[in-house]
Design an enzyme around this catalytic site. Structure first.
Site, mmCIF file in Angstrom:
data_model
loop_
_atom_site.group_PDB
_atom_site.id
_atom_site.type_symbol
_atom_site.label_atom_id
_atom_site.label_comp_id
_atom_site.label_asym_id
_atom_site.label_seq_id
_atom_site.Cartn_x
_atom_site.Cartn_y
_atom_site.Cartn_z
ATOM 1 N N ARG A 110 -17.023 -6.577 21.161
ATOM 2 C CA ARG A 110 -15.838 -5.734 21.378
ATOM 3 C C ARG A 110 -14.525 -6.451 21.069
ATOM 4 O O ARG A 110 -13.475 -6.111 21.598
ATOM 5 C CB ARG A 110 -15.790 -5.188 22.804
ATOM 6 N N LYS A 132 -4.791 -4.856 9.482
ATOM 7 C CA LYS A 132 -5.731 -3.799 9.074
ATOM 8 C C LYS A 132 -7.010 -4.470 8.580
ATOM 9 O O LYS A 132 -6.962 -5.357 7.730
ATOM 10 C CB LYS A 132 -5.142 -2.963 7.936
ATOM 11 N N GLU A 173 1.810 -6.774 -6.006
ATOM 12 C CA GLU A 173 2.186 -6.372 -4.640
ATOM 13 C C GLU A 173 3.502 -7.036 -4.211
ATOM 14 O O GLU A 173 4.287 -6.448 -3.467
ATOM 15 C CB GLU A 173 1.080 -6.729 -3.636
ATOM 16 N N LYS A 209 6.574 -7.408 4.365
ATOM 17 C CA LYS A 209 5.467 -6.732 5.051
ATOM 18 C C LYS A 209 5.558 -6.936 6.564
ATOM 19 O O LYS A 209 5.351 -5.997 7.336
ATOM 20 C CB LYS A 209 4.109 -7.199 4.509
ATOM 21 N N GLU A 219 0.739 2.287 11.727
ATOM 22 C CA GLU A 219 0.937 3.207 10.615
ATOM 23 C C GLU A 219 1.183 4.649 11.045
ATOM 24 O O GLU A 219 0.487 5.571 10.622
ATOM 25 C CB GLU A 219 -0.271 3.143 9.664
ATOM 26 N N ARG A 223 5.396 2.297 8.122
ATOM 27 C CA ARG A 223 4.440 1.472 7.383
ATOM 28 C C ARG A 223 4.021 2.135 6.070
ATOM 29 O O ARG A 223 3.608 1.463 5.128
ATOM 30 C CB ARG A 223 3.210 1.170 8.266
ATOM 31 N N ASN A 227 3.034 1.800 0.760
ATOM 32 C CA ASN A 227 2.190 2.473 -0.234
ATOM 33 C C ASN A 227 2.947 2.849 -1.502
ATOM 34 O O ASN A 227 2.444 3.617 -2.321
ATOM 35 C CB ASN A 227 1.552 3.728 0.371
ATOM 36 N N HIS A 230 1.185 3.491 -4.788
ATOM 37 C CA HIS A 230 -0.248 3.565 -4.482
ATOM 38 C C HIS A 230 -0.842 4.971 -4.587
ATOM 39 O O HIS A 230 -2.066 5.092 -4.673
ATOM 40 C CB HIS A 230 -0.545 2.972 -3.101
ATOM 41 N N HIS A 234 -3.852 4.419 -6.776
ATOM 42 C CA HIS A 234 -5.238 4.487 -6.310
ATOM 43 C C HIS A 234 -6.076 5.413 -7.181
ATOM 44 O O HIS A 234 -7.224 5.109 -7.510
ATOM 45 C CB HIS A 234 -5.289 5.008 -4.871
ATOM 46 N N HIS A 244 -6.778 -3.373 -8.950
ATOM 47 C CA HIS A 244 -5.796 -2.800 -8.042
ATOM 48 C C HIS A 244 -4.361 -3.140 -8.476
ATOM 49 O O HIS A 244 -3.485 -2.283 -8.473
ATOM 50 C CB HIS A 244 -6.071 -3.309 -6.626
HETATM 51 N N1 LIG Z 1 -6.154 -4.986 4.954
HETATM 52 C C1 LIG Z 1 -5.158 -4.691 4.150
HETATM 53 O O1 LIG Z 1 -4.058 -4.363 4.594
HETATM 54 C C2 LIG Z 1 -5.390 -4.787 2.669
HETATM 55 C C3 LIG Z 1 -4.288 -4.710 1.799
HETATM 56 C C4 LIG Z 1 -4.520 -4.861 0.438
HETATM 57 C C5 LIG Z 1 -5.809 -5.066 -0.034
HETATM 58 N N2 LIG Z 1 -6.843 -5.144 0.832
HETATM 59 C C6 LIG Z 1 -8.216 -5.379 0.344
HETATM 60 O O2 LIG Z 1 -8.231 -6.644 -0.315
HETATM 61 C C7 LIG Z 1 -9.269 -6.637 -1.293
HETATM 62 C C8 LIG Z 1 -8.732 -7.194 -2.567
HETATM 63 O O3 LIG Z 1 -8.303 -8.524 -2.368
HETATM 64 P P1 LIG Z 1 -8.377 -9.603 -3.551
HETATM 65 O O4 LIG Z 1 -7.657 -9.093 -4.736
HETATM 66 O O5 LIG Z 1 -7.970 -10.891 -2.954
HETATM 67 O O6 LIG Z 1 -9.907 -9.534 -3.951
HETATM 68 P P2 LIG Z 1 -11.173 -10.468 -3.714
HETATM 69 O O7 LIG Z 1 -11.284 -10.910 -2.313
HETATM 70 O O8 LIG Z 1 -12.290 -9.722 -4.292
HETATM 71 O O9 LIG Z 1 -10.817 -11.749 -4.582
HETATM 72 C C9 LIG Z 1 -10.638 -11.611 -5.975
HETATM 73 C C10 LIG Z 1 -11.417 -12.696 -6.712
HETATM 74 O O10 LIG Z 1 -10.765 -13.953 -6.525
HETATM 75 C C11 LIG Z 1 -11.742 -14.935 -6.233
HETATM 76 N N3 LIG Z 1 -11.118 -16.023 -5.499
HETATM 77 C C12 LIG Z 1 -10.731 -16.029 -4.209
HETATM 78 N N4 LIG Z 1 -10.150 -17.188 -3.897
HETATM 79 C C13 LIG Z 1 -10.200 -17.945 -5.019
HETATM 80 C C14 LIG Z 1 -9.773 -19.253 -5.342
HETATM 81 N N5 LIG Z 1 -9.128 -19.992 -4.437
HETATM 82 N N6 LIG Z 1 -9.974 -19.703 -6.596
HETATM 83 C C15 LIG Z 1 -10.575 -18.940 -7.525
HETATM 84 N N7 LIG Z 1 -11.003 -17.693 -7.287
HETATM 85 C C16 LIG Z 1 -10.814 -17.203 -6.045
HETATM 86 C C17 LIG Z 1 -12.783 -14.199 -5.461
HETATM 87 O O11 LIG Z 1 -14.006 -14.896 -5.443
HETATM 88 C C18 LIG Z 1 -12.846 -12.865 -6.213
HETATM 89 O O12 LIG Z 1 -13.717 -12.959 -7.306
HETATM 90 C C19 LIG Z 1 -9.754 -5.200 -1.411
HETATM 91 O O13 LIG Z 1 -10.990 -5.058 -0.752
HETATM 92 C C20 LIG Z 1 -8.679 -4.405 -0.690
HETATM 93 O O14 LIG Z 1 -9.186 -3.215 -0.098
HETATM 94 C C21 LIG Z 1 -6.651 -5.013 2.164
HETATM 95 ZN ZN LIG Z 2 -2.096 -2.481 -2.750
#
Ligand SMILES: NC(=O)c1ccc[n+]([C@@H]2O[C@H](COP(=O)([O-])OP(=O)(O)OC[C@H]3O[C@@H](n4cnc5c(N)ncnc54)[C@H](O)[C@@H]3O)[C@@H](O)[C@H]2O)c1
Ligand SMILES: [Zn+2]
Length: 342
Positions: A110, A132, A173, A209, A219, A223, A227, A230, A234, A244
Site C-alpha cells: 500500500r 505521476k 519537452e 514543471k 491535475e 497542471r 499538455n 500533446h 499524442h 514522443h
Molecule cells: N509520469 C510522467 O509524468 C511522465 C511524463 C512524460 C513521460 N512519461 C513516460 O516516460 C516514458 C518515456 O521516457 P523516455 O523517453 O525516457 O523513454 P525510455 O525509458 O524508454 O528510455 C529511452 C531509451 O533510452 C535508453 N537509456 C536510458 N538511459 C540511458 C543512458 N544513460 N544511456 C543510454 N541510453 C539510455 C533506454 O534504455 C531506452 O532505450 C514513457 O513511458 C512515458 O509515458 C511519464
Molecule cells: Zn510529453
C-alpha cells in the site's frame, strides 16, 4: 547544484555525480533497485554504494517494462527480499522505468518510499518530476497512481553522455516548458539548439514543471498546461508510430497555429524556428488523417467537454480554450494533415 521541492516532501537534486541517493531514515532496512538494461552498470555500482542491502532487478527496455506483469515480478522480488513498509524502491533509467518503479512503490504494501534516478533528458525534465506513475493496460498509462518520490537525483554527466536522439526527446519537452513558462529557457534553446548546456536547460525546465505541479498536484486545473502540444501530438505519435518528442514538436506546431487563430498568438514563426533549431520535425509523416482525428476525439471523450486545447496567448502565457473543428483543421493543415470529411 540546483535543488527543488514539491509539497515540502519531494526533493529534486540536479548536479554532476550521484551521491546521497537515499534520504536519511532510521527504519530503512533494504532497497530494491529497478533498472533498464542500458544502465545496469550504473545500478550495480549504486547498489554497492548504498548503506543498506540492495537488490538490482533489470526490467525490459522501454515501455515493455510498463506492464502489470513486470510490476508483479517486482512485487515478488520484494516478497523474497522481505521488503518492509520502511524500505525503498529506486528507479534508475528513462521515463519507462521511473513510471514503473514509481507505480510499484505506490502500490507495494500500500505504498513504500520511492527514489528516482532519471537517466534520459525526458525522464529528468518530465517523467520523474511530479509524482505521476503508471503502467500500460490496453492504452498507455491507463493504470497508475499519484505517488511523489522522496528524492529525484539528476546527474548531468549521465545526461551529457546520451546519444543525440535520446537527448533531443527531452529537449522537446524542455522547449515546451520554455514556451509555456520561461522566456529565458526558450532563449537558450533558440541560440544553442541541441547543444544547449544542460546545466541551464535541465534545471530551468524542471523549475517550470515544479511550479505548475506545486499549484496543482493531482491535475484538477493548471497542471493541464503541461499538455501543450500533446493533444495533436499524442494522436500523431500513435497514428504515425513516431517518438514522443517528435510528436510533441509537431503537436506544438499545430497548437501554435490554433493559438494564432484563437488568441492572436503572434510568435508562431518564432516557435517553429525554435523547433527546427533543435532538429525536431515540423510536419507529420505520411499517415492516416482519419485515424489522427479519431484519436484526438478519443482524448476528448474522456474529458466529456468539447475539444479543449492548451494554447498560447503569448510566450509563457498559456490558456486552455475550447477549439472548434474547423480551427483544429487549420492547425492540422500546417503539419500536412488534411482534415477528413466527417
Ligand atoms: N509520469 C510522467 O509524468 C511522465 C511524463 C512524460 C513521460 N512519461 C513516460 O516516460 C516514458 C518515456 O521516457 P523516455 O523517453 O525516457 O523513454 P525510455 O525509458 O524508454 O528510455 C529511452 C531509451 O533510452 C535508453 N537509456 C536510458 N538511459 C540511458 C543512458 N544513460 N544511456 C543510454 N541510453 C539510455 C533506454 O534504455 C531506452 O532505450 C514513457 O513511458 C512515458 O509515458 C511519464
Ligand atoms: Zn510529453
Amino acid at each position: 547544484m540546483d535543488r527543488f521541492l514539491i509539497h515540502d516532501r519531494s526533493e529534486i537534486v540536479v548536479g554532476r555525480g550521484i551521491d546521497h541517493v537515499l534520504p536519511p531514515s532510521e527504519r530503512r532496512t533494504a532497497a530494491l533497485i529497478v533498472a533498464q538494461p542500458s544502465v545496469a552498470a550504473l545500478a550495480t555500482a549504486m547498489a554497492a554504494a548504498l548503506d543498506v542491502p540492495a537488490q538490482v532487478e533489470i526490467v525490459p527496455d522501454g515501455d515493455a517494462a510498463k506492464t502489470l506483469a513486470v510490476a508483479e515480478t517486482l512485487y515478488e522480488a520484494g516478497n523474497v527480499m522481505g521488503l518492509t513498509r520502511h524500505d525503498t524502491v529506486i528507479g534508475v533509467g528513462g521515463g519507462a522505468v521511473t513510471d514503473l518503479a514509481g507505480f510499484v512503490a505506490a502500490t507495494y504494501l500500500r505504498g513504500v518510499e520511492s527514489v528516482l534516478v532519471p537517466t534520459t533528458t525526458l525522464a529528468a525534465v518530465d517523467a520523474a518530476i511530479g509524482g505521476k506513475t503508471a503502467v500500460n493496460v490496453g492504452g498507455k498509462n491507463l493504470v497508475g497512481a499519484f505517488h511523489l518520490p522522496s528524492r529525484v537525483i539528476v546527474d548531468l554527466d549521465v545526461l551529457d553522455a546520451l546519444p543525440v536522439p535520446v537527448r533531443r526527446e527531452g529537449l522537446a519537452e524542455a522547449l515546451k516548458a520554455g514556451l509555456i513558462g520561461d522566456r529565458s529557457l526558450l532563449g537558450v534553446l533558440e541560440s544553442d539548439g541541441i547543444d544547449a548546456p544542460l546545466d541551464e536547460v535541465v534545471p530551468a525546465a524542471i523549475a517550470v514543471k515544479v511550479g505548475v505541479v506545486n499549484d496543482d498536484l493531482t491535475e484538477t486545473g493548471r497542471r493541464a498546461i503541461l499538455n501543450y502540444g500533446h493533444t495533436a501530438g499524442h494522436a500523431i505519435e500513435l497514428a504515425a508510430g513516431i517518438s514522443h518528442g517528435d510528436a510533441v514538436a509537431i503537436g506544438m506546431v499545430v497548437a501554435g497555429r490554433v493559438s494564432r487563430l484563437v488568441t492572436g498568438f503572434d510568435d508562431e514563426d518564432r516557435q517553429r524556428e525554435a523547433i527546427e533549431r533543435l532538429g525536431l520535425p515540423v510536419a507529420a509523416p505520411d499517415c492516416d488523417p482519419t485515424e489522427i482525428v479519431r484519436l484526438v476525439h478519443l482524448d476528448k471523450k474522456r474529458d466529456r467537454s468539447g475539444l479543449r486545447m492548451v494554447l498560447l496567448q503569448k510566450i509563457a502565457r498559456p490558456v486552455v480554450e475550447t477549439v472548434a473543428e474547423p480551427v483544429l483543421a487549420q492547425g492540422l493543415d500546417v503539419v500536412g494533415v488534411e482534415y477528413p470529411p466527417r
